[in-house]
Design a protein around this motif. Structure first.
Motif, PDB file in Angstrom:
ATOM      1  N   ASP A   1      40.471  43.830  39.885  1.00 23.45           N
ATOM      2  CA  ASP A   1      40.520  44.503  41.200  1.00 23.45           C
ATOM      3  C   ASP A   1      38.944  43.712  41.751  1.00 23.45           C
ATOM      4  N   ASP A   2      38.991  42.773  42.927  1.00 25.54           N
ATOM      5  CA  ASP A   2      36.837  41.985  42.932  1.00 25.54           C
ATOM      6  C   ASP A   2      36.691  43.925  43.355  1.00 25.54           C
TER       7      ASP A   2
ATOM      8  N   ASP B   1      44.824  38.796  37.648  1.00 25.51           N
ATOM      9  CA  ASP B   1      43.854  39.703  38.202  1.00 25.51           C
ATOM     10  C   ASP B   1      42.971  40.992  38.489  1.00 25.51           C
TER      11      ASP B   1
ATOM     12  N   LEU C   1      36.675  46.666  42.816  1.00 26.18           N
ATOM     13  CA  LEU C   1      36.786  47.719  41.154  1.00 26.18           C
ATOM     14  C   LEU C   1      35.701  46.718  40.608  1.00 26.18           C
TER      15      LEU C   1
ATOM     16  N   ASP D   1      45.398  50.760  34.239  1.00 28.26           N
ATOM     17  CA  ASP D   1      44.579  51.680  35.293  1.00 28.26           C
ATOM     18  C   ASP D   1      43.627  52.982  34.805  1.00 28.26           C
TER      19      ASP D   1
END
Length: 1187
Positions: free
Chosen positions: A801-802, A799, A804, A774
């Protein structure tokens, strides 16, 4: 420019030199002398140090070859640079051409006339031809390969000099008696040159030199003087072309031996000797002049007699033959250049352009912007801005020049660091000296100076610049004469008239800081003014003439370089006791005593921006840094100083840049650190932070504290780092240290420090090693490296982050869109679901299907739909635009789009569907616009499309009536009437349906039709149009039918048809109707009808007497032969009234229909006999298809 002697080479055996020539391209130096001496030398710089370039690099002789072959004294040496040949000649007339082979020079050709001695030889500009002149008047022109082109004997003339014109079309021959004759390149005499510089000169004179600069490197100004002719008595002239009526005149006041232009044609060197009255001896001197005759510099050279001068190819060195030595002098040219906010601005000329190319070279990003400027005079820079001083263009009248200023002749243009003009001022005084501060521009001529308080708060557009120039704000510009004594309390005036009053003591240099303006005068007087309100504060007297002035950062001390290159100082403010308790004298001592300071051969100096006692100066090829007038050890360099702050000196090697000005190289920008910075760095590295911090405490400077802070950070010594950041007032630094203190893990701290120093790859690796993906991602996001962000998001386990991911896709899309790579951008925007930018990309790619798909996929009332609609409108796609607008509930915009794209029927339809009132006025407006342009048929089409059938019919009838008046094409007129009538039928139909839709089946159809008719009746004022819509069409139909029947021989039918025309006198002129009737009836031998037609014709009032007479004569002629009786009575009886009024007429034959069974057209409601119509597929009147 500045010049100083740099090297001396002795010729063996003290053989005296006669001539010297420096090859411009390859750098060979040929020198000839007594006893057949001929040498070729070459100076080359061998250096491993990249920083040592140009004049600063040590130069050694890489070639020193003696050429054997001449026996007498070598008198002429000349180079052919294009073909690498050297041509030499001696006192016996022997000519040798030498060539370079494997690094040595060999004889290639020899020639000797044995009659006379060669006085001069000259190669033309492209090296193809050589012209050789002999003392006895013989001239030979030969080619480069040794063939003779032509020869000529000029009888009774002693030749001494020869020169080619730049285009090789003209030869100048200089005679021994001082005359110059102009010949063409075939040797034909043209004219004698006018020598204006020798008026009132007595005694014998001879020509010292003729040099015509060939323009190979461009000219410093359009139409610049380039042909120099100098005589041995010191007089001379510089001309624009060979028969220039008013040349620039020179009087050098010396005995001249030799002259030469530099390779740019910008400086003329005149070498010889000057008489020194006081010492009663002659001094060897070289004078330097501009093409306009302005004296630049004087160089004194030791030795007895100077015989020749020659420039090096780059114009940075000059070779002088004196006795048995060659002296070399280095030249520091006055380049037009400056430095503002990391940008080096410099100007150069090119042979293919009249203008100067001004390059704004951003050294940080290594980008360059070029601007072409005509007649550039100087470049001045300060802060982020630069001033270009130019001559105003003579050809264009200045709209911006104010009326009171007559015609302003000079312009000051304020530019930013990429060359965008922000403001400009026209001035009348010649800006020989320009200086600028953060708020003011000061330009001075010899007699006056002008101040302009410039504004750059907001960026001005070109239009506003003109406005600003036109409305001169009082108070922002002032003009002062040098002999005035302004007090500074009252406002000065802005009046150029007083600027031209002469003065005995002209201005020779200026400089300024934010609060002080210094003006130097030729007598040695220095005047100090206050700024921004200009008031004369003080005058100082020097015993030498200043050439360059410079003020330190607090305006307390003035540096003066005089005309001879001597640097001295002048304290403007007496240095009173400093805060540390020292007495005044000691403070002065600490800062150095300026009265005792003096350095020679100084050609550039720069004060530090942040310390009043620090400055750097250039002395020959060394840079010295002085603190309190004490020098540090010098640095070898020949760069020009750009900037001195933060204990670092930025210097630019302009000589190197000018060799290839189109491709400046970052290596030519050099940073030098001064000693305290180097020492502190060494202490930190070798001894440690404690001692270094003590040293910096003793020699405080924000830059040193920053150095310490950064070193402490590297070692994670947060306490020292924080103290150092406080000392250099770096708030962000303090905050950063605080944030580090709050972090627990050591490795985290290290990673943060690494990122702080900009080593991002390393920081990212450290974050990933700590398994903090991150943090690595957020670091890359801060840097805007979205490709790497995407990579990190995709590579990590788990997964991503969508949100992002979408952000990354969109940012990459933006990256491609900014570079106009729309195809790539589309792919990323699709993944990032960024509809706004997608629409833009589709539009840019002209992918309208994609755009339509996007519009269809958007939800209703999406904010993007109106924009998409507008995109469709701009490319004329009406249907798609309407769909988009309707989808976002903007019927008004949809209607406007239809109107804009001339889809009026669609517009009217939409307006009706959405009950909009605005369409009528719009329609009327557009129709009137079409009618104004006389596009009436387009207007009809417009009304028809908009379902305004009655308006269309009105127009159509008008057009038909006008066409009928021309009496030329009856068929066309019939068509127009039919069209008009069809429009009326459409109108009827429209009325009927509108009533029906209102009634919606409540009443019977008959009543609704009746209501329609009633409404029609109430609304229509044009009864003629509505009720008798088909009259015009009928009239012309029968008119054409009668003629057709007559020509087919159906005379009886023709007459019957013609009889119908009597009802249409309001449409077809009566003359034509009755003339036709008379012809048809006479052909049908129905003379009674014919007679009545003639009676009608003769009684017409519209006829002229001659016409009437001719009808009467014709009637007489006919009716004397035939009695006026019809042979068949039934004809006229048959044209009788029916029981219920008038009987219908057959439109096929023109006969009356008396039967009960007949055919009727569904469109025009006209009738015909069943048997007659059966032969037709279309209605003869309205041409509609038969059903």
């Amino acid at each position: 420019m500045f010049i100083y002697l740099s090297k001396k080479i002795a010729i063996p055996n003290s053989i005296r030199l006669k001539c010297v020539s420096w090859n411009k391209d390859q750098g060979f130096i040929a020198c000839g002398g007594e006893e057949g001496l001929l040498k070729v030398l070459k100076l080359e710089t061998q250096t491993d140090d990249a920083k040592l370039k140009g004049l600063a690099a040590p130069s050694n002789l890489s070639m020193n070859q003696t050429l054997e072959g001449h026996s007498g004294a070598v008198q002429v040496v000349t180079w052919n640079e294009q073909y690498q040949k050297l041509t030499t000649s001696d006192q016996n007339g022997l000519i040798i051409v030498w060539m370079l082979y494997k690094g040595s020079w060999y004889e290639e050709m020899i020639n000797n006339r044995n009659k006379s001695v060669v006085r001069s030889m000259s190669w033309n500009a492209d090296g193809q031809k050589i012209c050789i002149v002999y003392e006895d008047g013989a001239v030979i022109v030969g080619s480069v390969d040794g063939n003779r082109i032509w020869g000529k004997e000029l009888k009774g003339i002693q030749l001494a000099h020869v020169a080619w014109s730049p285009d090789s079309k003209i030869l100048l021959f200089g005679m021994a008696n001082g005359e110059i004759h102009i010949y063409d390149n075939q040797g034909n005499f043209i004219v004698k040159m006018t020598i204006s510089c020798l008026i009132n000169v007595t005694g014998a004179i001879s020509i010292a030199g003729i040099h015509w600069y060939p323009g190979t490197e461009g000219y410093i100004e359009p139409d610049c003087p380039c042909l120099a002719v100098i005589f041995d008595n010191g007089r001379g002239q510089i001309m624009r072309y060979e028969n220039d009526e008013n040349p620039v005149l020179l009087d050098t006041q010396m005995n001249v031996a030799s002259i030469q232009w530099n390779h740019y044609g910008s400086v003329l060197a005149v070498a010889g000797c000057q008489k020194n009255i006081s010492l009663d001896k002659e001094v060897n001197t070289v004078q330097f002049y501009t093409p306009f005759g302005e004296h630049l510099r004087t160089l004194k050279v030791p030795g007895k007699q100077m015989t020749a001068v020659s420039w090096e190819g780059g114009g940075l060195r000059i070779g002088l033959a004196v006795d048995s030595f060659i002296y070399f002098a280095n030249i520091r040219p006055d380049y037009k250049w400056g430095y503002c906010s990391n940008t080096v601005v410099y100007a150069y000329t090119r042979p293919d352009r009249l203008e100067y190319s001004v390059v704004f070279w951003d050294t940080k990003n290594n980008e360059k912007f070029v601007k072409y400027v005509k007649s550039l005079m100087s470049i001045t820079t300060c802060g982020d801005f630069c001033i270009l001083a130019t001559k105003a263009d003579d050809n264009q009248p200045q709209e911006d020049a104010e009326p009171e200023s007559g015609n302003a002749t000079y312009v000051l243009v304020l530019c930013n660091s990429i060359g965008t003009p922000l403001d400009s001022k026209y001035i009348d005084i010649d800006p020989l000296f320009v200086t600028m501060t953060k708020t003011h521009v000061i330009a001075a001529s010899k007699e006056a100076f002008y101040t302009w308080q410039y504004r750059v708060a907001k960026k001005l557009t070109a239009l506003e610049i003109n406005q600003v120039a036109k409305t001169r704000k009082e108070g922002r510009e002032r003009v002062y004469h040098i002999d005035d004594t302004p007090t500074g309390t009252t406002d000065g005036t802005f009046d150029f008239a007083k600027a031209f009053a002469a003065t005995r003591d002209p201005i020779c240099c200026i400089t300024a800081t934010d609060k002080t303006l210094i003006v130097g005068r030729e007598s040695g007087l220095i005047q100090r003014y206050s700024l921004p309100n200009v008031g004369l504060l003080q005058k100082y007297t020097l015993n030498y003439r200043a050439y360059q002035l410079s003020l330190n950062c607090n305006s307390s001390r003035l540096a003066i370089i005089d005309i001879a290159g001597v640097l001295t100082f002048l304290d403007l403010e007496s240095r009173s006791s400093s805060g540390d308790g020292l007495a005044g004298e000691q403070a002065t001592a600490a800062a150095g005593d300026p009265s005792k300071f003096e350095r020679k051969d100084v050609w550039d100096m720069k004060w530090a921006n942040d310390n009043p006692d620090l400055f750097a100066m250039m002395e020959k090829t060394r840079m010295y840094v002085f603190r309190n007038l004490d020098p540090e050890e010098p640095i070898q360099t020949s760069g020009y100083i750009c900037n001195f702050e933060d204990l670092e000196i930025k210097s630019v090697l302009l000589d190197e840049i000018m060799k290839d000005p189109e491709r400046p190289n970052k290596d030519y920008l050099i940073n030098f650190e001064i000693r305290s910075l180097r020492d502190s760095r060494a202490l930190i590295e070798k001894v440690g932070i404690e001692d270094a911090s003590q040293f910096i405490e003793d020699n405080p400077h924000p830059r040193l504290w920053r150095l310490l802070a950064e070193a402490a950070l590297q070692k994670l010594d947060l306490k020292t780092a924080e103290q150092a950041f406080v000392r250099c007032k770096d708030y962000q630094g303090i905050e950063f240290v605080k944030r580090l203190g709050n972090l627990q893990s050591e490795s985290m701290k290290q990673a943060e420090v690494v990122a702080y120093f900009g080593r991002f790859e390393e920081a990212e690796r450290m974050y990933l090693d700590m398994d903090r993906r991150d943090l690595a991602i957020s670091l890359r996001m801060k840097l805007g490296d979205w490709f790497r962000v995407l990579q990190l998001l995709k590579t990590g386990s788990g997964d991503a982050d969508d949100a992002l991911l979408e952000q990354a896709y969109n940012a990459i899309g933006d990256y491609f869109a900014d570079r106009q790579k729309w195809v790539n951008a589309v792919q990323y925007y699709l993944q990032g679901r960024n509809q706004e930018r997608l629409a833009e990309c589709y539009y840019m790619l002209e992918d309208y299907d994609g755009l339509e798909r996007l519009a269809n996929s958007l939800p209703e009332n999406h904010k993007l739909l109106p924009d998409i609609g507008q995109m469709f409108v701009t490319v004329g796609m009406c249907e798609q635009a309407v769909n988009a607008y309707l989808k976002c509930s903007q019927p008004k915009a949809a209607v406007e789009a239809c109107v804009h794209l001339n889809q009026w029927n669609k517009a009217v339809e939409l307006a009706k569907d959405h009950n909009m009132k605005e369409i009528g006025p719009l329609l009327a407006k557009y129709a009137s616009h079409l009618l104004e342009k006389n596009k009436r048929l387009e207007a009809v089409e417009l009304y028809r499309k908009a379902h305004h059938f009655l308006d269309a019919a009105r127009l159509m009838f008008k057009i038909a009536d006008e066409e009928a008046k021309k009496r030329t094409r009856p068929l066309r007129v019939k068509k127009l009437y039919v069209l008009a009538a069809l429009l009326v039928e459409n109108y009827h139909e429209q009325m009927k349906t509108s009533q029906q839709s209102k009634a919606k089946g409540k009443k019977s159809e008959a009543t609704s039709a009746l209501a329609g008719l009633l409404e029609e009746d109430a609304s229509s004022t044009d009864n003629r149009i509505v009720d008798n819509a088909w009259r015009g069409a009928e009239a012309y139909h029968f008119f054409l039918l009668a003629q057709r029947q007559l020509y087919d021989g159906n005379v009886d039918s023709a007459m019957k048809t013609a009889l119908h025309l009597r009802d249409y006198e309001d449409i077809i002129p009566a003359v034509e109707i009755y003339s036709l009737l008379a012809i048809c009836s006479s052909a049908n031998r129905a003379f009674g009808t014919c007679s009545r037609a003639f009676i009608k014709l003769e009684s017409l009032e519209s006829l002229s007497p001659e016409h009437r007479q001719s009808y009467e004569d014709l009637a007489l002629e006919i009716f004397t032969k035939y009695p006026p009786k019809d042979n068949r009575k039934s004809e006229l009886d048959s044209i009788s009234e029916g029981v219920d009024g008038k009987l219908p007429t057959c439109i096929v034959t023109g006969r009356i229909i008396s039967e009960y069974q007949f055919w009727m057209c569904s469109t025009c409601k006209h009738c015909a006999m069943e048997q007659d119509i059966s032969r037709h597929n279309f209605c003869p009147l309205c041409h509609s298809t038969l059903t």
